[in-house]
Write an enzyme that holds these catalytic residues in place. Sequence first.
Site, PDB file in Angstrom:
ATOM      1  N   GLY A  57      62.119   9.604  56.240  1.00 31.22           N
ATOM      2  CA  GLY A  57      63.120   9.801  55.201  1.00 31.22           C
ATOM      3  C   GLY A  57      63.844  11.124  55.291  1.00 31.22           C
ATOM      4  O   GLY A  57      64.826  11.361  54.589  1.00 31.22           O
ATOM      5  N   GLY A  88      48.546  28.236  51.389  1.00 30.08           N
ATOM      6  CA  GLY A  88      48.097  27.026  52.061  1.00 30.08           C
ATOM      7  C   GLY A  88      48.974  25.819  51.806  1.00 30.08           C
ATOM      8  O   GLY A  88      49.984  25.888  51.103  1.00 30.08           O
ATOM      9  N   ALA A 106      49.414  21.047  64.250  1.00 29.13           N
ATOM     10  CA  ALA A 106      50.305  20.099  64.910  1.00 29.13           C
ATOM     11  C   ALA A 106      49.645  19.478  66.137  1.00 29.13           C
ATOM     12  O   ALA A 106      49.755  18.273  66.379  1.00 29.13           O
ATOM     13  CB  ALA A 106      51.607  20.790  65.305  1.00 29.13           C
ATOM     14  N   HIS A 145      44.659  38.459  89.878  1.00 30.47           N
ATOM     15  CA  HIS A 145      44.822  39.874  89.520  1.00 30.47           C
ATOM     16  C   HIS A 145      46.240  40.319  89.875  1.00 30.47           C
ATOM     17  O   HIS A 145      46.739  39.997  90.952  1.00 30.47           O
ATOM     18  CB  HIS A 145      43.816  40.740  90.271  1.00 30.47           C
TER      19      HIS A 145
END
Length: 428
Positions: free
Chosen positions: A34, A244, A292, A416
């Site tokens: 939607g 949250g 996600a 490295h």
Amino acid sequence: MSKVDLIIIGAGPGGYRAAEYAAKQGLKVVIFEGSEVGGTCLNVGCIPTKTYVHSATFAEARERMATVVSQLRQGVEGILSHPNITLVREKGVFTDAHTVGDYTADNIIIATGSETKWLPIKGVDKRLRVGEQSSGIPRVVDSTGLLNLETQPKRLAIIGAGVIGMEFASVFNRFGTEVTVIEYLKECLPALDSDIAKRLRKYLERPRVGDGTSGMKGGITFKMKTAVEDIADIDADVVLMATGRKPRVQADFANAGIEFDERKGVTVDDHFKTTVNGIFAIGDVNGKQMLAHAAEMQAIHVVNQIIGKPDNIRFDIMPAAIFTQPEAACVGPTEDQLKAEGIAYECRKSFWRANGKALAMGETEGMLKLFVSPADGAILGCHAYGAHSADIVQEVSVLMCKHTTIAELADMVHIHPTLSEILKSAVE
């Protein structure tokens, strides 16, 4: 009424990934959305936030955000143009357990995501909308509202020191905004090892000297173990509610007969099956792992069940990252959790300041903690902060999925100079 193989409600990371994967397996799919495809993550969450993280100024961030979001949204539109997928640009509503809109299917996936969890603080219900004049009263916004601000606030107060709060605090502090973070708990980022979280917070508190263009001056002010009782008491231009998110459930779920809760989301088992046969719930809406990448892997697991294909996806090993500067990341339990559960462990540490690549990059702030079993050397978890720590923790996540021991890790060659040598150093 048209019969298809699979109906999906929601075209966020879980929904569109399920559609893409199912279509490639030959299933006829209908997906309802939607709003904009891509969901919260692409449009007003992960992607826009990371665009801000990697921009030098507020103005640049807003410009780049629009470009990046548009490009990625077009990518999702392309995925959903697969001949086996029909995209219905409207909210998917259950009529019964096997019917959504004008379509029916034996299998349905709910992937409606999540929304901001607003705390019932005095003054929040009178929050001003973007574009309205504040008249001295702080403008209260959620993460979407903050991303939609057209002008950079001079003073930003953030309620909540979780992932959303900490990422925005780091970004806006770097832009030159005076940032205060208010948190009820004693430490930020509760999912992160407390030692790592404290070190990251202390670093972000340090005063910074600007380069003449960014405007950075002071560090972030943290008010821990502090509760907000009235928005009017906060001295700021804008207040971000970062306490949250909650599952986005719909009243019509009841039409299908599934069990759900306004706070906890849709009830599912370990394979994301709801209480009704043939209906699954993935991603934030089931409240299990609100990430996600978790939604995407749950999508694959559910489609595999529908087509009868086995997999070995480890949902108990779920890496996560916090894109502050420097960033932080984790996989597995914290040291406090290991202690509380009585699990024997050894802690191996290494530091960014001892790494050649980090020194060359000028990114010497950071520490890694690797938890291992003293019995067999199995890797139990890893928590870190520092440049590209998410990449290092991702390597640990792979090793954990393959039951790799630290003895085996010690025998693996690492390029490295790279930051991945920080992990190698922890086992030597």
